[in-house]
Design a protein around this motif. Structure first.
Motif, PDB file in Angstrom:
ATOM      1  N   GLU A 123      26.399  57.377  50.141  1.00  4.59           N
ATOM      2  CA  GLU A 123      26.213  58.260  51.301  1.00  4.59           C
ATOM      3  C   GLU A 123      24.760  58.638  51.511  1.00  4.59           C
ATOM      4  N   ASP A 124      24.017  58.649  50.379  1.00  4.48           N
ATOM      5  CA  ASP A 124      22.606  59.020  50.497  1.00  4.48           C
ATOM      6  C   ASP A 124      21.733  57.835  50.915  1.00  4.48           C
ATOM      7  N   GLY A 125      22.399  56.701  51.216  1.00  4.62           N
ATOM      8  CA  GLY A 125      21.631  55.533  51.663  1.00  4.62           C
ATOM      9  C   GLY A 125      21.102  54.675  50.518  1.00  4.62           C
ATOM     10  N   ASN A 126      21.337  55.100  49.288  1.00  4.33           N
ATOM     11  CA  ASN A 126      20.871  54.309  48.137  1.00  4.33           C
ATOM     12  C   ASN A 126      22.006  53.432  47.596  1.00  4.33           C
ATOM     13  N   GLN A 127      21.619  52.445  46.810  1.00  3.28           N
ATOM     14  CA  GLN A 127      22.603  51.577  46.161  1.00  3.28           C
ATOM     15  C   GLN A 127      23.463  52.412  45.221  1.00  3.28           C
ATOM     16  N   ALA A 128      24.800  52.277  45.342  1.00  2.00           N
ATOM     17  CA  ALA A 128      25.668  53.032  44.431  1.00  2.00           C
ATOM     18  C   ALA A 128      26.663  52.079  43.807  1.00  2.00           C
ATOM     19  N   GLY A 129      26.584  51.916  42.505  1.00  3.22           N
ATOM     20  CA  GLY A 129      27.479  50.959  41.850  1.00  3.22           C
ATOM     21  C   GLY A 129      27.124  49.564  42.298  1.00  3.22           C
ATOM     22  N   GLY A 130      28.080  48.678  42.265  1.00  2.00           N
ATOM     23  CA  GLY A 130      27.784  47.315  42.709  1.00  2.00           C
ATOM     24  C   GLY A 130      28.436  46.295  41.820  1.00  2.00           C
ATOM     25  N   ASP A 131      28.145  45.034  42.105  1.00  2.00           N
ATOM     26  CA  ASP A 131      28.802  43.952  41.369  1.00  2.00           C
ATOM     27  C   ASP A 131      27.827  42.784  41.280  1.00  2.00           C
ATOM     28  N   VAL A 132      28.217  41.813  40.450  1.00  2.00           N
ATOM     29  CA  VAL A 132      27.375  40.622  40.308  1.00  2.00           C
ATOM     30  C   VAL A 132      28.101  39.448  40.932  1.00  2.00           C
ATOM     31  N   VAL A 133      27.431  38.696  41.775  1.00  2.00           N
ATOM     32  CA  VAL A 133      28.062  37.515  42.372  1.00  2.00           C
ATOM     33  C   VAL A 133      27.096  36.339  42.260  1.00  2.00           C
ATOM     34  N   VAL A 134      27.646  35.131  42.441  1.00  2.00           N
ATOM     35  CA  VAL A 134      26.780  33.945  42.407  1.00  2.00           C
ATOM     36  C   VAL A 134      26.003  33.912  43.714  1.00  2.00           C
ATOM     37  N   HIS A 135      24.736  33.652  43.602  1.00  4.04           N
ATOM     38  CA  HIS A 135      23.867  33.546  44.770  1.00  4.04           C
ATOM     39  C   HIS A 135      24.444  32.508  45.732  1.00  4.04           C
ATOM     40  N   SER A 136      24.462  32.813  47.028  1.00  6.64           N
ATOM     41  CA  SER A 136      25.136  31.926  47.994  1.00  6.64           C
ATOM     42  C   SER A 136      24.592  30.492  47.930  1.00  6.64           C
ATOM     43  N   LYS A 137      23.321  30.385  47.641  1.00 11.69           N
ATOM     44  CA  LYS A 137      22.673  29.064  47.599  1.00 11.69           C
ATOM     45  C   LYS A 137      23.288  28.149  46.516  1.00 11.69           C
ATOM     46  N   TYR A 138      23.824  28.752  45.434  1.00 12.58           N
ATOM     47  CA  TYR A 138      24.325  27.946  44.319  1.00 12.58           C
ATOM     48  C   TYR A 138      25.854  27.879  44.285  1.00 12.58           C
ATOM     49  N   ARG A 139      26.495  28.608  45.214  1.00 10.21           N
ATOM     50  CA  ARG A 139      27.944  28.830  45.075  1.00 10.21           C
ATOM     51  C   ARG A 139      28.772  27.529  45.138  1.00 10.21           C
ATOM     52  N   ALA A 140      28.476  26.684  46.118  1.00 10.88           N
ATOM     53  CA  ALA A 140      29.314  25.487  46.297  1.00 10.88           C
ATOM     54  C   ALA A 140      29.226  24.582  45.068  1.00 10.88           C
ATOM     55  N   GLN A 141      27.997  24.399  44.584  1.00 10.85           N
ATOM     56  CA  GLN A 141      27.823  23.503  43.428  1.00 10.85           C
ATOM     57  C   GLN A 141      28.472  24.099  42.182  1.00 10.85           C
ATOM     58  N   MET A 142      28.338  25.436  42.030  1.00 10.23           N
ATOM     59  CA  MET A 142      28.905  26.067  40.835  1.00 10.23           C
ATOM     60  C   MET A 142      30.436  26.020  40.863  1.00 10.23           C
ATOM     61  N   LEU A 143      30.990  26.164  42.067  1.00 12.96           N
ATOM     62  CA  LEU A 143      32.450  26.111  42.194  1.00 12.96           C
ATOM     63  C   LEU A 143      32.962  24.720  41.780  1.00 12.96           C
ATOM     64  N   ASP A 144      32.228  23.707  42.199  1.00 12.81           N
ATOM     65  CA  ASP A 144      32.602  22.331  41.861  1.00 12.81           C
ATOM     66  C   ASP A 144      32.553  22.140  40.336  1.00 12.81           C
ATOM     67  N   VAL A 145      31.478  22.590  39.709  1.00 15.92           N
ATOM     68  CA  VAL A 145      31.339  22.457  38.248  1.00 15.92           C
ATOM     69  C   VAL A 145      32.429  23.269  37.549  1.00 15.92           C
ATOM     70  N   LEU A 146      32.662  24.475  38.048  1.00 15.85           N
ATOM     71  CA  LEU A 146      33.671  25.365  37.440  1.00 15.85           C
ATOM     72  C   LEU A 146      35.059  24.723  37.460  1.00 15.85           C
ATOM     73  N   ARG A 147      35.397  24.122  38.599  1.00 14.66           N
ATOM     74  CA  ARG A 147      36.732  23.496  38.709  1.00 14.66           C
ATOM     75  C   ARG A 147      36.880  22.347  37.718  1.00 14.66           C
ATOM     76  N   LYS A 148      35.829  21.541  37.592  1.00 13.22           N
ATOM     77  CA  LYS A 148      35.903  20.411  36.640  1.00 13.22           C
ATOM     78  C   LYS A 148      35.983  20.932  35.207  1.00 13.22           C
ATOM     79  N   TYR A 149      35.211  21.950  34.926  1.00 13.27           N
ATOM     80  CA  TYR A 149      35.204  22.549  33.578  1.00 13.27           C
ATOM     81  C   TYR A 149      36.589  23.088  33.230  1.00 13.27           C
ATOM     82  N   ARG A 150      37.187  23.793  34.203  1.00 11.93           N
ATOM     83  CA  ARG A 150      38.520  24.383  33.960  1.00 11.93           C
ATOM     84  C   ARG A 150      39.564  23.299  33.732  1.00 11.93           C
ATOM     85  N   ARG A 151      39.442  22.228  34.517  1.00  9.06           N
ATOM     86  CA  ARG A 151      40.408  21.125  34.380  1.00  9.06           C
ATOM     87  C   ARG A 151      40.318  20.541  32.962  1.00  9.06           C
ATOM     88  N   ALA A 152      39.088  20.353  32.476  1.00 10.29           N
ATOM     89  CA  ALA A 152      38.914  19.794  31.121  1.00 10.29           C
ATOM     90  C   ALA A 152      39.436  20.782  30.082  1.00 10.29           C
TER      91      ALA A 152
END
Ligand code: PAZ
Length: 358
Positions: A123-152
């Protein structure tokens, strides 16, 4: 076949005079279960060796000889074998690159560079809490690697076996090979590790850290080898102190693998050179000497862009095509593995149709 029946004296001596990794029997059982399970499921099994072996200079090792290999070839190849439906025993140098995590672990980026913060504004306009996400630039490639990793991971198709020294590598290679015998030519060996050619024999190995300084006046060291016996000693020369190392050649284990440990499997070795003039000569020499199926030759400076397949029919170069504008260059292993798989299928069907079939 029992390996000891055809082992040469130097090979026997090597295994008799070195201690096996203490957990070898347990690892052997794990490998046996892995090979049996995947064979029963109709999968071929490939042993991929990867990374460099060390040569310790002292029993209580502070110093050792190493080589350049980071395990890129092995880790990348393992991923493409998994994609091709193989189960993979990944015999690798501890802490070298691993399939899937290699995309993020040793890169010039810190892994935190792949992440960004996604947060709420309070409410004070400052960052409050938050989360960590994969940077959008790397997301597609990481998802592809993640799926292959999970399958193995879910299919339990990747078995990681780490080594550090040349000795632990050789004990593990022999053990895995013996366990893979039960699947005959469904077994493939893809030996991309950079294995030391020389070692310090145990009877000439210093117990404690080799000293560079003056020890006169210090208490006597227990188990110290006389300078005449030690493989690595410091010597006073006119030009100052020098470390002199005298190594023995490692017996030629590829011959044992081909003739005794895995006589039915398809075996592929790698040959690394730095001088382009001798690469083909060395590949042909290895093929002639060990009589296995294929040598893949590469030069240190161009190994990511070109390799040469050398077998008894001749040579075939595999080269990465130049990337078009804005496109990423493909990995050479994406070309190597399909060619290897094709050749493995030929080896398997030749044996099936051969005079001994049925
Ligand atoms: O590990 P890396 O990707 O940097 O290097 C791979 C390699 C050059 C070690 C491999 O392709 C190879 O040639 N291995 C065999 C080395 C030899 O004993 O000649």
């Amino acid at each position: 076949m029992n390996s000891s029946t055809i082992a040469s004296p130097d090979e026997n001596e090597y295994f008799e005079t070195h201690s096996a990794p203490p957990n070898l029997p347990e690892l052997s059982r794990i490998v046996q279960g892995f090979v049996l399970r995947h064979h029963a499921a109709g999968r071929h099994v490939v042993l991929v060796s990867s990374g460099g072996t060390t040569v310790p200079l002292e029993n209580q090792t502070v110093r050792f000889i190493d080589n350049f290999s980071a395990g890129t070839r092995g880790a990348t190849s393992a991923e493409y074998f998994l994609e091709a439906g193989y189960a993979v025993v990944f015999l690798h140098r501890q802490f070298s690159l691993l399939p899937y995590s290699r995309h993020y672990s040793h890169s010039t980026n810190c892994f935190l560079d792949y992440l960004s913060e996604w947060g709420r504004i309070g409410e004070d306009g400052n960052q409050a809490g938050g989360d960590v996400v994969v940077h959008s630039k790397y997301r597609a490639q990481m998802l592809d690697v993640l799926r292959k990793y999970r399958r193995a991971k879910e299919g339990r198709t990747l078995l990681l076996l780490p080594f550090t020294t040349v000795t632990s590598y050789l004990f593990l290679l022999r053990e895995v090979a013996m366990q893979m015998q039960m699947i005959g030519n469904g077994a493939l060996f893809y030996l991309a590790a950079a294995v030391s050619d020389f070692f310090v024999p145990p009877d000439r190995m210093a117990e404690h850290k080799i000293q560079s300084g003056d020890l006169s006046g210090a208490p006597e060291t227990e188990g110290a080898k006389p300078a005449t016996q030690a493989a690595a000693t410091t010597k006073e020369t006119g030009a100052g102190k020098k470390l002199v190392i005298d190594l023995d050649p490692v017996p030629k284990f590829l011959k044992r693998l081909v003739e005794g440990w895995a006589p039915e499997a398809m075996i592929i070795s790698f040959k690394l050179e730095t001088d382009p003039n001798i690469l083909l000569y060395k590949c042909r020499q290895a093929l002639e000497r060990y009589r296995h199926h294929l040598v893949i030759g590469n030069l240190l400076s161009t190994r990511k862009f070109e390799v040469v397949f050398v077998d008894k029919e001749g040579e075939q170069w595999i080269r990465v095509p130049e990337a078009k504008d804005g496109e990423e260059q493909i990995e050479i292993e994406s070309l190597i593995i399909p060619e290897v798989v094709k050749r493995h299928e030929i080896v398997m069907s030749a044996k099936k149709d051969g005079p001994m079939a049925g």
